[in-house]
Design a protein around this motif. Structure first.
Motif, mmCIF file in Angstrom:
data_model
loop_
_atom_site.group_PDB
_atom_site.id
_atom_site.type_symbol
_atom_site.label_atom_id
_atom_site.label_comp_id
_atom_site.label_asym_id
_atom_site.label_seq_id
_atom_site.Cartn_x
_atom_site.Cartn_y
_atom_site.Cartn_z
ATOM 1 N N ALA A 1 27.486 104.987 -4.973
ATOM 2 C CA ALA A 1 26.901 106.380 -5.057
ATOM 3 C C ALA A 1 27.186 107.454 -3.786
ATOM 4 C CB ALA A 1 25.430 106.547 -5.400
ATOM 5 N N LEU A 2 27.510 108.525 -4.036
ATOM 6 C CA LEU A 2 27.817 109.478 -2.783
ATOM 7 C C LEU A 2 26.739 110.490 -2.603
ATOM 8 C CD1 LEU A 2 29.861 110.888 -0.587
ATOM 9 C CD2 LEU A 2 30.596 112.233 -2.331
ATOM 10 N N THR A 3 26.045 110.675 -1.578
ATOM 11 C CA THR A 3 25.165 111.775 -1.260
ATOM 12 C C THR A 3 25.496 112.536 -0.138
ATOM 13 O OG1 THR A 3 23.944 110.448 0.003
ATOM 14 C CG2 THR A 3 23.205 110.529 -2.242
ATOM 15 N N LYS A 4 25.079 113.692 -0.063
ATOM 16 C CA LYS A 4 25.295 114.524 1.231
ATOM 17 C C LYS A 4 23.812 115.490 1.372
ATOM 18 C CE LYS A 4 28.292 118.254 2.777
ATOM 19 N NZ LYS A 4 29.495 119.179 2.337
ATOM 20 N N GLU A 5 23.685 115.140 2.675
ATOM 21 C CA GLU A 5 22.413 115.683 3.292
ATOM 22 C C GLU A 5 22.734 116.156 4.751
ATOM 23 O OE1 GLU A 5 17.531 114.553 3.794
ATOM 24 O OE2 GLU A 5 19.195 113.007 3.250
ATOM 25 N N ASP A 6 22.230 117.491 5.078
ATOM 26 C CA ASP A 6 22.484 117.969 6.265
ATOM 27 C C ASP A 6 24.119 117.817 7.023
ATOM 28 O OD1 ASP A 6 19.757 118.623 6.693
ATOM 29 O OD2 ASP A 6 19.487 116.837 7.379
ATOM 30 N N GLY A 7 25.037 118.112 6.088
ATOM 31 C CA GLY A 7 26.318 117.938 6.361
ATOM 32 C C GLY A 7 26.948 116.614 6.592
ATOM 33 N N ILE A 8 26.100 115.591 6.297
ATOM 34 C CA ILE A 8 26.556 114.154 6.379
ATOM 35 C C ILE A 8 26.829 113.690 5.052
ATOM 36 C CG2 ILE A 8 25.954 111.976 7.333
ATOM 37 C CD1 ILE A 8 25.758 113.646 9.720
ATOM 38 N N GLU A 9 28.073 113.122 4.686
ATOM 39 C CA GLU A 9 28.122 112.264 3.635
ATOM 40 C C GLU A 9 28.064 111.102 3.772
ATOM 41 O OE1 GLU A 9 31.955 113.286 1.999
ATOM 42 O OE2 GLU A 9 31.518 115.361 1.273
ATOM 43 N N LYS A 10 27.213 110.257 2.738
ATOM 44 C CA LYS A 10 26.694 108.986 2.755
ATOM 45 C C LYS A 10 27.410 108.315 1.512
ATOM 46 C CE LYS A 10 22.821 108.075 4.103
ATOM 47 N NZ LYS A 10 21.241 107.792 4.112
ATOM 48 N N VAL A 11 28.074 107.160 1.514
ATOM 49 C CA VAL A 11 28.124 106.441 0.679
ATOM 50 C C VAL A 11 27.214 105.034 0.376
ATOM 51 C CG1 VAL A 11 29.915 105.043 -0.771
ATOM 52 C CG2 VAL A 11 30.569 107.239 0.116
ATOM 53 N N THR A 12 26.626 105.039 -0.500
ATOM 54 C CA THR A 12 25.589 103.707 -0.512
ATOM 55 C C THR A 12 25.759 102.868 -1.763
ATOM 56 O OG1 THR A 12 24.027 105.005 0.474
ATOM 57 C CG2 THR A 12 23.287 103.150 -0.459
ATOM 58 N N CYS A 13 25.666 101.581 -1.944
ATOM 59 C CA CYS A 13 25.841 100.672 -2.902
ATOM 60 C C CYS A 13 24.455 100.502 -3.334
ATOM 61 C CB CYS A 13 26.406 99.137 -2.528
ATOM 62 S SG CYS A 13 26.307 98.134 -3.797
ATOM 63 N N VAL A 14 24.119 101.042 -4.714
ATOM 64 C CA VAL A 14 22.970 100.780 -5.224
ATOM 65 C C VAL A 14 22.682 99.510 -5.481
ATOM 66 C CG1 VAL A 14 23.021 103.184 -6.035
ATOM 67 C CG2 VAL A 14 23.783 101.429 -7.560
ATOM 68 N N SER A 15 23.442 98.594 -5.552
ATOM 69 C CA SER A 15 23.435 97.047 -5.844
ATOM 70 C C SER A 15 22.877 96.217 -4.607
ATOM 71 C CB SER A 15 24.552 96.368 -6.383
ATOM 72 O OG SER A 15 24.398 94.937 -6.639
ATOM 73 N N CYS A 16 23.412 96.530 -3.474
ATOM 74 C CA CYS A 16 23.141 95.682 -2.169
ATOM 75 C C CYS A 16 22.602 96.856 -1.066
ATOM 76 C CB CYS A 16 24.192 94.979 -1.806
ATOM 77 S SG CYS A 16 25.590 95.878 -0.867
ATOM 78 N N GLY A 17 22.714 97.939 -1.134
ATOM 79 C CA GLY A 17 22.347 98.835 -0.111
ATOM 80 C C GLY A 17 23.309 99.188 1.085
ATOM 81 N N GLU A 18 24.446 98.354 0.913
ATOM 82 C CA GLU A 18 25.606 98.873 2.027
ATOM 83 C C GLU A 18 25.764 100.098 2.082
ATOM 84 O OE1 GLU A 18 28.621 98.185 4.708
ATOM 85 O OE2 GLU A 18 27.065 96.898 4.282
ATOM 86 N N GLN A 19 25.944 100.845 3.328
ATOM 87 C CA GLN A 19 25.956 102.479 3.516
ATOM 88 C C GLN A 19 27.037 102.503 4.615
ATOM 89 O OE1 GLN A 19 22.275 103.875 4.982
ATOM 90 N NE2 GLN A 19 21.743 103.944 3.279
ATOM 91 N N MET A 20 27.875 103.609 4.407
ATOM 92 C CA MET A 20 28.805 104.160 4.877
ATOM 93 C C MET A 20 28.820 105.884 5.104
ATOM 94 S SD MET A 20 32.256 102.195 3.193
ATOM 95 C CE MET A 20 31.662 102.552 1.554
#
Length: 67
Positions: free
Chosen positions: A25-44
Motif C-alpha cells: 500500500a502506498l501512502t503520502k504524508e508531509d511530502g514523503i511517499e511510503k510503501v508498506t506491506c499490510v501483511s508483514c509491515g515491511e516499509q520503503m
C-alpha cells in the motif's frame, strides 16, 4: 486532530520481505511517499525529490522505490 491517511494498493506488487502478492500500500504524508506491506509491515520510504529524479519523462509513474 485525527487525520486519515489514504492508502492506495499497488496491483501486482510483491513484498520483497514476505513475498505476499497484492499487499503493498502506498501512502503520502508531509511530502514523503511510503510503501508498506499490510501483511508483514515491511516499509520503503522516499522523499518526493528522490522520486522525481527517477521518473522517466513520458511515463505516468507515481514513483520508483528502491530497497
Amino acid at each position: 486532530m485525527n487525520t486519515r491517511i489514504k492508502k492506495r494498493f499497488i496491483a501486482g506488487a510483491i513484498c520483497p520481505k514476505c513475498n505476499a502478492l497484492d499487499t503493498m500500500a502506498l501512502t503520502k504524508e508531509d511530502g514523503i511517499e511510503k510503501v508498506t506491506c499490510v501483511s508483514c509491515g515491511e516499509q520503503m520510504v522516499q522523499a518526493e525529490e528522490q522520486v522525481e529524479k527517477e521518473v522517466r519523462q513520458h511515463e505516468q509513474v507515481i514513483g520508483v522505490f528502491k530497497p
